[in-house]
Design a protein around this motif. Structure first.
Motif, PDB file in Angstrom:
ATOM      1  N   LEU A 173      -7.274  -7.899   3.188  1.00  0.00           N
ATOM      2  CA  LEU A 173      -6.592  -7.435   1.988  1.00  0.00           C
ATOM      3  C   LEU A 173      -5.104  -7.718   2.089  1.00  0.00           C
ATOM      4  N   THR A 208      -9.333  -0.877  11.691  1.00  0.00           N
ATOM      5  CA  THR A 208      -7.885  -0.841  11.519  1.00  0.00           C
ATOM      6  C   THR A 208      -7.270   0.387  12.164  1.00  0.00           C
ATOM      7  N   LEU A 221      -9.131   3.520  -0.102  1.00  0.00           N
ATOM      8  CA  LEU A 221      -8.708   2.189   0.311  1.00  0.00           C
ATOM      9  C   LEU A 221      -9.812   1.523   1.090  1.00  0.00           C
ATOM     10  N   PRO A 222     -10.136   0.321   0.740  1.00  0.00           N
ATOM     11  CA  PRO A 222     -11.253  -0.346   1.425  1.00  0.00           C
ATOM     12  C   PRO A 222     -10.828  -0.955   2.760  1.00  0.00           C
ATOM     13  N   LEU A 223     -10.381  -0.106   3.654  1.00  0.00           N
ATOM     14  CA  LEU A 223      -9.991  -0.592   4.970  1.00  0.00           C
ATOM     15  C   LEU A 223     -11.117  -0.328   5.937  1.00  0.00           C
ATOM     16  N   VAL A 246      -6.540  10.658   1.060  1.00  0.00           N
ATOM     17  CA  VAL A 246      -5.792   9.456   0.717  1.00  0.00           C
ATOM     18  C   VAL A 246      -6.459   8.220   1.278  1.00  0.00           C
ATOM     19  N   LEU A 265       0.870  -1.179   0.000  1.00  0.00           N
ATOM     20  CA  LEU A 265       0.000   0.000   0.000  1.00  0.00           C
ATOM     21  C   LEU A 265       0.905   1.226   0.000  1.00  0.00           C
ATOM     22  N   HIS A 282       0.479   4.448  -0.389  1.00  0.00           N
ATOM     23  CA  HIS A 282       0.117   5.783   0.096  1.00  0.00           C
ATOM     24  C   HIS A 282       0.094   5.900   1.590  1.00  0.00           C
ATOM     25  N   THR A 326       1.054  -1.900  11.285  1.00  0.00           N
ATOM     26  CA  THR A 326       0.666  -3.304  11.345  1.00  0.00           C
ATOM     27  C   THR A 326      -0.833  -3.392  11.291  1.00  0.00           C
ATOM     28  N   TYR A 327      -1.317  -3.946  10.220  1.00  0.00           N
ATOM     29  CA  TYR A 327      -2.761  -4.110  10.074  1.00  0.00           C
ATOM     30  C   TYR A 327      -3.046  -5.585   9.893  1.00  0.00           C
ATOM     31  N   ALA A 328      -4.094  -6.047  10.534  1.00  0.00           N
ATOM     32  CA  ALA A 328      -4.486  -7.436  10.313  1.00  0.00           C
ATOM     33  C   ALA A 328      -5.768  -7.400   9.524  1.00  0.00           C
ATOM     34  N   THR A 329      -5.664  -7.314   8.223  1.00  0.00           N
ATOM     35  CA  THR A 329      -6.861  -7.224   7.392  1.00  0.00           C
ATOM     36  C   THR A 329      -6.826  -8.295   6.328  1.00  0.00           C
TER      37      THR A 329
END
Lengths: 334, 204
Positions: free
Chosen positions: A35, B51, B45-47, B41, A20, A22, A30-33
């Motif tokens: 994606l 998160t 993004l599909p977050l 930005v 990612l 941007h 740290t993301y737990a997703t």
């Protein structure tokens, strides 16, 4: 496959999502997703389990190109470092070296340099950033009145000066007990005092008055808060002012020893000079009182009075002694 | 994550703290554009919201306009800012920042000087046991920098000092001495004994 990788990621908890592009510069979030799981699973391939046990450390991915390579020269730096942040070597496009060089070597480079991270940096306070901040702060500022451009004018219209100090420091507590102290300075000439009131005021305040500058200083630090100390200082000033205008009954018992300055009338010096002149028979014969009054009216006697007063009040100096000498010569016709 | 949060704090602290005055409107300050950039930005993004550890709940509505109160502004004849630190280079940079900020806000700078440094020295034994003749000496140096400003109003002083103090680097301390000037208050203009003969204490 997907379920396995998702389980691994939830256990590990630290994954670089450099895919990612941007994201916030320089931070490895740290993301737990879902994606991120899919994208990262695709890149590294299936984990190798041969002979290692149930849990295999995922091989570390290579870091991508540092962000500094992609930065245009005319970028908006205030967006890169909008607030105070530590030094990130991949975010700051400067070829910096810092630290003590080893023998025969140069200072270490910026990658992994602790010295650059330790020292506070001002990358968020470049001149462009300061200008932008000040533009936003301008509406809250007020202008100084243009009529008060010199110190003399300020003193004339605003004679009372209040001084206080604020302290800012890091520590277990933000409070500083010295911040409660308030100093109030005022020139007595700017207050409405007559002669008696001024003398009484000087006697009341004692040490707090500076004769050279004619400034009365009241220091208030007995209360725990600054506002309280300020109110107390103003109260003291008010009380002093009003009490000094009052004349008490016992003030009539003021003796010569209590006087602040020398007064020639009814002093031994006056008695002596008049006796001397009477004995010298300067004036014509007559009643004692009339003769004395006549003598007092004479200009030489007045000059003598001025010189003696000046000598006693100002102390001995060249000019005062000279003046006294001249006056004595005139009075005694030497 | 820290930078956007710090940025928002910087934006809206003025709204909270400066009494009766808060206006962070459509004027595009640097901080604002940075903030908006991040907003723009993030949206494609599909977050999911889970998160983000800090969700933007507080900063939604437009802030109110500048309010002007009736009470007269304080007048400071002199505001003296003394910064103390262990590192002279940090104080140099801070002095540049503070003087530039004062110039941009239109504040008179009367004097910028460096009081001499002070060092706190101590001599200790080098070895843990015996060897009294071999000692080691340490010192803790404090460098100073003083910026004296003149002829500031209360609002300007508040704005400038808050800006300066929020950007104070770690490890640097500051002392601000303010010399305010005031008129002679009404109850000291005339003695109160002129009209009434009864003696009563002046009330504050």
């Amino acid at each position: 496959m997907a379920s396995h990788t998702s389980k691994a990621i939830l256990c590990l908890g630290r994954i670089n999502v450099s895919g990612l592009g941007h994201q916030k510069p320089g931070s490895r979030v740290t993301y737990a997703t879902a994606l991120s799981v899919n994208s990262s699973a695709g890149k590294t391939g299936p984990p190798d389990r041969s002979g290692r046990g149930p849990f295999v450390r995922r091989p570390r991915r290579d870091a991508g190109e540092p962000r500094t390579e992609k930065m245009p020269v005319d970028q908006d730096w205030t967006a890169v470092y909008p607030a105070a942040a530590s030094f990130k070597p991949n975010t700051v496009p400067l070829p910096m070296r810092m630290g003590y060089p080893m023998r025969g070597s140069v200072p270490p480079e910026k990658q992994g340099n602790l010295e650059l991270i330790k020292i506070p940096n001002f990358l968020h306070l470049t001149p462009a950033a300061i200008k932008k901040h000040c533009e936003a702060l301008k509406p809250f500022c007020t202008e100084w009145p243009s009529a008060l451009d010199s110190d003399a004018k300020c003193d004339e219209h605003f004679p009372i000066k209040v001084t206080s100090t604020d302290y800012v420091s890091a520590g277990p507590s933000v409070r500083n007990p010295s911040a409660r102290i308030v100093n109030l300075k005022v020139k007595l000439s700017s207050l409405n005092l007559d002669d008696h009131a001024r003398k009484k005021m000087l006697k009341l305040v004692g040490e707090r008055y500076c004769k050279k500058n004619d400034v009365l200083t009241i220091m208030a630090d007995s209360c725990p808060l600054r506002q309280q100390n300020y109110d107390y200082a103003m109260y003291l000033l008010t009380v002093l002012y009003h009490e000094s205008w009052k004349t008490e009954a016992w003030e009539a018992e003021k003796t010569v020893a209590d006087m602040e300055e020398y007064i020639w009338e009814d002093s031994p010096s006056q008695k002596n000079i008049l006796d001397t002149l009477v004995r010298m028979k300067v004036a014509g014969e007559g009643e004692d009182e009339e003769v004395r009054e006549q003598l007092l009216g004479r200009s030489e006697v007045q000059e003598y009075k001025d010189s003696v007063t000046r000598l006693k009040n100002e102390g001995e100096s060249e000019s005062t002694m000279l003046q006294y000498k001249e006056a004595v010569k005139k009075v005694l016709n030497l | 994550m820290a930078a956007p949060m710090a940025l928002r704090r910087e934006l809206f602290s003025l709204a909270r703290i400066l009494p009766g005055i808060s206006h962070l409107g459509p004027r595009a300050s640097g901080a604002c554009t940075g903030h908006r950039k991040y907003n723009i930005v993030r949206s494609p993004l599909p977050l999911t919201s889970s998160t983000f550890f800090h969700t933007a709940t507080v900063f939604s509505s437009t802030p109110p306009a500048i309010t002007v109160t009736e009470e007269p502004d304080a007048l400071f004849q002199r505001v003296s800012v003394l910064v103390k630190g262990h590192d002279r280079a940090v104080l140099d940079s801070y002095e540049f920042f503070a003087t530039m900020a004062a110039k941009e806000l239109g504040i008179n700078i009367s004097k910028v000087y460096e009081p001499p440094k002070e060092a706190d020295r101590l001599t200790l034994l080098k070895s843990i046991h015996v060897y009294k003749k071999h000692r080691v000496q340490y010192e803790m140096r404090t460098y100073y920098r003083c910026i004296e400003l003149s002829h500031l109003t209360g609002s300007t002083a508040q704005v400038y000092l808050e800006y300066i103090q929020r950007n104070l680097p770690e490890g640097v301390a500051m002392e601000v001495t303010k010399n305010a000037m005031e008129k002679v208050p009404d109850h000291i203009l005339e003695p109160m004994w002129k009209d009434d003969t009864t003696d009563d204490k002046p009330s504050q």
